[in-house]
Write a protein that holds these residues in place. Structure first.
Motif, PDB file in Angstrom:
ATOM      1  N   GLY A  80      -4.822  27.218  33.211  1.00 13.88           N
ATOM      2  CA  GLY A  80      -5.061  28.252  32.544  1.00 13.88           C
ATOM      3  C   GLY A  80      -4.166  28.777  31.670  1.00 13.88           C
ATOM      4  N   LYS A  97     -13.251  28.968  27.671  1.00 16.46           N
ATOM      5  CA  LYS A  97     -12.577  29.517  29.019  1.00 16.46           C
ATOM      6  C   LYS A  97     -11.955  30.807  28.423  1.00 16.46           C
ATOM      7  CE  LYS A  97      -9.480  28.323  32.968  1.00 16.46           C
ATOM      8  NZ  LYS A  97      -8.826  27.284  33.544  1.00 16.46           N
ATOM      9  N   ASP A 139     -11.748  27.793  39.256  1.00 18.58           N
ATOM     10  CA  ASP A 139     -11.893  27.620  37.842  1.00 18.58           C
ATOM     11  C   ASP A 139     -11.094  26.195  37.304  1.00 18.58           C
ATOM     12  OD1 ASP A 139     -12.973  29.994  37.435  1.00 18.58           O
ATOM     13  OD2 ASP A 139     -11.277  30.973  36.262  1.00 18.58           O
TER      14      ASP A 139
END
Length: 403
Positions: free
Chosen positions: A34, A68, A121
């Protein structure tokens, strides 16, 4: 010695290539963690390096990262759209690098199914399918927030990703039309009319209206009508469109044939009756025209145009008689004027209910009010004339007669 130098050079090249691949691997790790800004910086660097820039997996990774970012962006503004568009373009460019082979390893990764909420994710693919789903969700969110401009942009992205998505295309076309983006609206509606087994009647309606109204291209509008009638031969609105366009193009004979054919299937259609009356009026058949206008009012008592046009014919007839009276010689005037004036007054009386109804339907129309005032005054309908006078005063002021 030469062999040693060559070997050292090859080692250097291999080391550089390995280093760049490490950058790509690092970008992949940061993508999964992330750390998207870091991942984007790394993948951009890899795409500048000769050793990794032509690897489709490098560009695919960039598209994944952007997707994303796009999904996570809650601003849902022009910048969000730009990120989504960039991701879409990179997915497309990646596919070209593998000769558009969707069954290749990279091709399958591009179109990999993604179901948000099922996988964490770090295991999701953030494929073009993710981009499509996220854009659709953003389109709905912004629509519910009354941000129709952004809603259009997100629906448009969905429809570009999947041109066969009828919901996205129709919504994008509808919003584009509402926003005055007529070229964009045409793109989406034209896509829809190419899709088999889809009820495209409303898409045809929009295309006809844009062509005849915004583009001022009645020929193209008529082409759409012709196409639509092949698929929807029983649709009455298309029949009305056809007659209206033929009239607009001054193709009176074709318009007459079309309206007669349409009236056989829909004899109480007030719009068709009005157009039939208009065609008769243009050909000089005033009696026939009046008959059609009156039929239109019977079919729909609240049809403004039917009431107005019927009243107008009675009015024109009365005025023509009075104009003839004014041109009579003294001798003829003595003999004929009283009877002719009586006939004219009768026609004025016949016009009153039609203009009265038209005025009720459009109470701010001062032209009709002035006509009614003149008629009532001539016929000595004093109280009715005063009622109309008060309406005109309310709209135009007490000096309206001096305008």
């Amino acid at each position: 010695m030469k062999k040693l130098i060559l070997s050292l050079a090859l080692v250097g090249i291999a080391t550089m290539a390995f280093a760049q691949k490490k950058v790509v691997k690092s970008a992949e790790r940061n993508f999964k963690k992330g750390e998207l800004e870091v991942a984007m910086t790394e993948v951009e660097a890899a795409l500048q390096d000769p050793e990794t820039k032509d690897d489709p997996e490098t560009l695919l990774l960039k598209a994944n990262i952007q997707t994303k970012m796009f999904e996570a962006d809650e601003e849902n503004n022009a910048s969000t759209v730009a990120t989504g568009r960039s991701a879409y373009n990179d997915f497309q460019s990646t596919l070209k690098m593998v000769d558009n082979d969707k069954e290749s390893k990279v091709g399958k990764e591009i179109f990999k199914e993604d179901i948000p909420g099922v996988l964490p994710d770090n295991l999701r693919p953030f494929s073009i399918e993710t981009l499509r789903q996220a854009s659709f969700n953003k389109a709905i969110t912004t629509y519910e927030e009354d941000d129709y401009e952004m809603s259009y942009e997100f629906f448009a992205l969905v429809s570009d990703i999947d041109p066969s998505d009828t919901t996205a295309n129709f919504n994008a076309g509808y919003l584009a039309n509402d926003l005055g983006k007529f070229e964009e609206a045409k793109k989406h509606f034209n896509r829809l009319i190419e899709i088999e087994d889809y009820d495209k009647l409303n898409s045809y309606y929009f295309l006809i209206q844009i062509a005849s109204g915004e583009d001022k291209d009645p020929e193209q509008a008529l082409n759409y009508v012709t196409m639509a009638r092949k698929e929807f031969p029983e649709d009455k609105t298309l029949s009305e469109f056809e007659v209206q366009l033929l009239l607009q193009m001054n193709k009176m004979d074709e318009a007459m044939a079309s309206v007669k054919s349409a009236l056989k299937d829909d004899p109480n259609n007030s719009g068709l009756l009005l157009r039939h009356g208009y065609l008769m009026e243009q050909s000089g058949d005033m009696e026939g025209a009046l008959g059609e206008y009156r039929k239109a009012v019977v079919a729909d008592p609240d049809f403004f145009e039917g009431n107005y046009y019927a009243g107008a014919i009675y009015l024109d007839r009365a005025r023509a008689i009075l104009a003839e009276v004014n041109n009579l010689s003294d001798e003829e005037w003595e003999k004929r004027a009283p009877e002719m004036s009586k006939e004219a007054d009768g026609l004025y009386g016949d016009a009153i209910p039609y203009f009265t109804k038209a005025s009720e339907l459009k109470p701010e129309n001062v032209e009709i009010l002035e006509i009614l005032f003149q008629i009532h005054t001539r016929l000595k309908n004093t109280s009715e004339a005063e009622k109309v006078n008060q309406k005109l005063i309310a709209i135009l002021g007490p000096d309206w007669m001096e305008r």
